[in-house]
Design a protein around this motif. Structure first.
Motif, PDB file in Angstrom:
ATOM      1  N   UNK A  31      -1.628  16.319   6.446  1.00 32.72           N
ATOM      2  CA  UNK A  31      -1.851  16.100   5.007  1.00 32.72           C
ATOM      3  C   UNK A  31      -1.510  14.667   4.610  1.00 32.72           C
ATOM      4  N   UNK A  32      -2.300  14.106   3.704  1.00 34.14           N
ATOM      5  CA  UNK A  32      -2.019  12.762   3.222  1.00 34.14           C
ATOM      6  C   UNK A  32      -2.759  12.516   1.916  1.00 34.14           C
ATOM      7  N   UNK A  33      -2.329  11.476   1.219  1.00 34.45           N
ATOM      8  CA  UNK A  33      -3.015  11.021   0.005  1.00 34.45           C
ATOM      9  C   UNK A  33      -2.684   9.555  -0.183  1.00 34.45           C
ATOM     10  N   UNK A  34      -3.695   8.692  -0.242  1.00 29.64           N
ATOM     11  CA  UNK A  34      -3.463   7.298  -0.560  1.00 29.64           C
ATOM     12  C   UNK A  34      -3.201   7.193  -2.061  1.00 29.64           C
ATOM     13  N   UNK A  61       5.907  15.982   0.581  1.00 29.57           N
ATOM     14  CA  UNK A  61       5.294  15.023   1.501  1.00 29.57           C
ATOM     15  C   UNK A  61       6.096  13.717   1.548  1.00 29.57           C
ATOM     16  N   UNK A  62       6.027  13.021   2.670  1.00 27.42           N
ATOM     17  CA  UNK A  62       6.700  11.725   2.806  1.00 27.42           C
ATOM     18  C   UNK A  62       6.000  10.677   1.953  1.00 27.42           C
ATOM     19  N   UNK A  63       6.794   9.922   1.193  1.00 27.02           N
ATOM     20  CA  UNK A  63       6.273   8.828   0.377  1.00 27.02           C
ATOM     21  C   UNK A  63       6.489   7.529   1.159  1.00 27.02           C
ATOM     22  N   UNK A  64       5.390   6.820   1.465  1.00 24.40           N
ATOM     23  CA  UNK A  64       5.425   5.648   2.342  1.00 24.40           C
ATOM     24  C   UNK A  64       4.911   4.426   1.591  1.00 24.40           C
ATOM     25  N   UNK A  65       5.627   3.307   1.752  1.00 19.41           N
ATOM     26  CA  UNK A  65       5.158   2.028   1.213  1.00 19.41           C
ATOM     27  C   UNK A  65       4.950   1.072   2.388  1.00 19.41           C
ATOM     28  N   UNK A  77       0.846  -1.192   0.000  1.00 16.03           N
ATOM     29  CA  UNK A  77       0.000   0.000   0.000  1.00 16.03           C
ATOM     30  C   UNK A  77       0.884   1.246   0.000  1.00 16.03           C
ATOM     31  N   UNK A  78       0.609   2.156  -0.931  1.00 14.65           N
ATOM     32  CA  UNK A  78       1.413   3.371  -1.063  1.00 14.65           C
ATOM     33  C   UNK A  78       0.609   4.593  -0.609  1.00 14.65           C
ATOM     34  N   UNK A  79       1.313   5.526   0.029  1.00 10.52           N
ATOM     35  CA  UNK A  79       0.648   6.746   0.492  1.00 10.52           C
ATOM     36  C   UNK A  79       1.641   7.884   0.590  1.00 10.52           C
ATOM     37  N   UNK A  80       1.121   9.099   0.506  1.00 17.14           N
ATOM     38  CA  UNK A  80       1.846  10.302   0.903  1.00 17.14           C
ATOM     39  C   UNK A  80       1.311  10.694   2.271  1.00 17.14           C
ATOM     40  N   UNK A  81       2.208  11.055   3.190  1.00 15.46           N
ATOM     41  CA  UNK A  81       1.747  11.304   4.552  1.00 15.46           C
ATOM     42  C   UNK A  81       2.696  12.245   5.290  1.00 15.46           C
ATOM     43  N   UNK A  82       2.211  13.417   5.667  1.00 12.74           N
ATOM     44  CA  UNK A  82       3.005  14.356   6.453  1.00 12.74           C
ATOM     45  C   UNK A  82       4.125  14.990   5.643  1.00 12.74           C
ATOM     46  N   UNK A  83       4.710  16.037   6.186  1.00 14.98           N
ATOM     47  CA  UNK A  83       5.747  16.787   5.473  1.00 14.98           C
ATOM     48  C   UNK A  83       7.130  16.176   5.678  1.00 14.98           C
ATOM     49  N   UNK A  84       7.970  16.312   4.643  1.00 12.40           N
ATOM     50  CA  UNK A  84       9.355  15.841   4.720  1.00 12.40           C
ATOM     51  C   UNK A  84      10.125  16.647   5.777  1.00 12.40           C
TER      52      UNK A  84
END
Length: 422
Positions: free
Chosen positions: A273-276, A255-259, A144-151
């Motif tokens: 802030x986030x985006x799936x 934004x942080x890119x999370x896997x 599952x990939x998401x953008x979440x929170x600021x770098x």
């Protein structure tokens, strides 16, 4: 409490948002079809399967009057919620349980805290449907990939130096103060400069955004011929194909890119802030549907509210891997009172007991089948994939004679009950 009140089978709701996955590639489509007995509709995206009492996607009882919603039944049988839940949240479930099947990115968004939610609901009830906050947790079923929170501050400086399209939209004068910051500076000072950069970016002129996204894609396409792109750069190319000319393509660099691997979870507090991006997950949240959007979406945007509400906290998010309760059950405890998630993977022939807890639970069978017994009752329920059932407070649930069962449970956070006893 009568035994028939302790367990209620539910028929639940589906959402066909355009970012959902198509039939044949969607857990939501499969589970909804099995749960409701309805045919899957080819060509239609299946995005979210809702289990709970929210008016935008209610669940209904399968026993008795099938037109009675779970919310209505709870109002007639408030004791099934448990004393502590009734005292804090009234005659309703405090959590909303979902499955998400994500084919393309959801909007860059945040959920308001309680105070802002009440204000937004009062001002724009057609857009912000309720006055509640919406902290949430996503537990990956697939990668599952998401953008979440600021770098972090250091990564922000790298972005401003190496992604000219960001600098072009923000402007050198607005970006310059960031380069003078260090991690020793006051947190509020760093947040103020990050907010200035992000707000400037999100309010950039639409023609300028279209031009900058075009430059970014052209530059990255050329650079793929001479080097391997970073994960963020490759993501930007994917996002642009889904949302051409959108400011979210460029904002993703901030934004942080999370896997997440299957079994890993991400917590999202209010005003973050986030985006799936892609994949399938189990999701649980406070009972709300409030979303403030600002990019990667054809829906209504509220850039001013989003930029104002954010915490501007920096750094990578915490990934939860859960606490093993026994060989088969893992518990995920977010820092929010309203909910927790249990994941149960039960091999064929094994048994497991979910002990009685002081609050209500909703169970979802994702795969396999089993026999369910409630407490010391002799009555049994046979459940299989797609089945959803409500268990009343103080109800022990015994699962036996399993056939490779995968099941998830949502309930009120255990720490809430521990804290109320202190």
């Amino acid at each position: 409490m009568e035994s028939e009140d302790e367990l209620q089978m539910l028929r639940c709701s589906v959402k066909n948002y355009d970012w959902g996955r198509p039939v044949g590639d969607s857990q939501v489509a499969r589970l909804f079809s099995l749960n409701s007995g309805s045919e899957q509709e080819p060509g239609k995206p299946y995005a979210e399967f809702w289990m709970g009492t929210h008016d935008s996607g209610p669940s209904f009882l399968l026993s008795g009057d099938e037109n009675e919603s779970l919310k209505s039944w709870l109002s007639r049988n408030p004791l099934v919620l448990g004393e502590k839940v009734l005292e804090k949240w009234g005659c309703d479930l405090p959590f909303l349980f979902k499955v998400l099947s994500v084919a393309k990115a959801l909007s860059i968004q945040a959920h308001p805290d309680k105070e802002l939610a009440r204000t937004l609901h009062k001002l724009h009830p057609d857009v912000y449907k309720d006055g509640n906050h919406k902290p949430e947790m996503a537990l990956a079923i697939t990668e599952f990939e998401a953008l979440c929170g600021f770098v972090s501050l250091e990564e922000l400086k790298v972005v401003l130096r190496t992604v000219p399209e960001v600098m072009g939209l923000v402007g050198f004068g607005h970006a310059l103060p960031v380069f003078g910051l260090t991690n020793q500076d006051k947190e509020e000072t760093i947040k103020r400069e990050l907010a200035a950069v992000f707000t400037r970016l999100m309010f950039a002129d639409k023609n300028g955004v279209t031009e900058s996204v075009g430059k970014l894609i052209s530059r990255l396409t050329k650079e793929t011929q001479v080097r391997e792109l970073t994960d963020k750069e490759a993501l930007a190319l994917r996002l642009e194909k889904q949302y051409p000319g959108d400011i979210g393509v460029i904002a993703s660099f901030l934004l942080n890119y999370v896997k997440l691997n299957p079994g890993e979870a991400l917590c999202l507090g209010p005003n973050e802030p986030h985006a799936y991006i892609s994949g399938e997950c189990i999701e649980c949240m406070a009972t709300s549907d409030n979303v403030v959007r600002a990019g990667l979406t054809p829906k209504q945007r509220d850039v001013q509210t989003l930029c104002f509400m954010l915490t501007y906290k920096q750094g990578p998010p915490e990934i939860l891997r859960g606490l093993p309760i026994n060989p088969y059950v893992t518990k995920y405890l977010p820092p929010f009172d309203e909910f927790e998630i249990d994941r149960c993977i039960l091999p064929q022939g094994e048994s497991v007991t979910f002990p009685a807890v002081p609050g209500p639970s909703i169970f979802l069978v994702v795969d396999g089948e089993a026999i369910i017994k409630v407490g010391g009752s002799v009555r049994v329920h046979i459940v299989a994939e797609g089945d959803v059932f409500f268990a009343a407070a103080n109800t022990q649930v015994n699962i036996t004679k399993s056939s490779d069962l995968i099941l998830f449970r949502a309930g009120v956070n255990s720490r809430f009950f521990q804290a109320s006893q202190d």
